[in-house]
Design a protein around this motif. Structure first.
Motif, short mmCIF file in Angstrom:
data_model
loop_
_atom_site.label_atom_id
_atom_site.label_comp_id
_atom_site.label_asym_id
_atom_site.label_seq_id
_atom_site.Cartn_x
_atom_site.Cartn_y
_atom_site.Cartn_z
N ASP A 161 2.51 1.58 -3.38
CA ASP A 161 1.46 2.10 -4.44
C ASP A 161 0.91 3.63 -4.39
O ASP A 161 1.01 4.25 -5.26
CB ASP A 161 0.51 1.22 -4.52
CG ASP A 161 0.57 -0.25 -4.86
OD1 ASP A 161 1.33 -0.29 -5.63
OD2 ASP A 161 -0.35 -1.07 -4.72
N THR A 162 0.89 3.83 -3.09
CA THR A 162 0.55 5.50 -2.67
C THR A 162 1.69 6.37 -3.22
O THR A 162 1.30 7.26 -3.74
CB THR A 162 0.33 5.54 -1.22
OG1 THR A 162 -0.84 4.87 -0.99
CG2 THR A 162 0.13 6.95 -0.92
N THR A 176 0.78 -1.31 0.00
CA THR A 176 0.13 0.04 -0.01
C THR A 176 0.67 1.15 0.11
O THR A 176 0.58 2.21 -0.69
CB THR A 176 -0.86 0.01 1.23
OG1 THR A 176 -1.72 -0.98 1.13
CG2 THR A 176 -1.94 1.27 1.23
#
Length: 62
Positions: A55-56, A52
């Motif tokens: 990806d962020t 996460t």
């Protein structure tokens, strides 16, 4: 929230580390982490950044 090797050093969430779970490989071994993201992690910590956070970071830079 996870603790120890199963925690992301950036957000503290589950990092899905295969090695910490006793597997021979981890998902992080197949992706490239930008240097700036790695620089955000303290060098003494040897834990995976979670998917996460990766990806962020990529979305914010992209």
């Amino acid at each position: 929230m996870s603790t120890g090797e199963e925690s992301c050093p950036l957000c503290g969430g589950e990092n899905h580390c295969g090695v910490a779970k006793g597997e021979k490989e981890c998902w992080c071994m197949t992706v490239r982490f930008p240097e700036k993201l790695l620089d955000a992690v303290q060098t003494e910590q040897r834990t995976c950044i979670c998917p996460t956070c990766l990806d962020t970071y990529k979305k914010e830079q992209g």
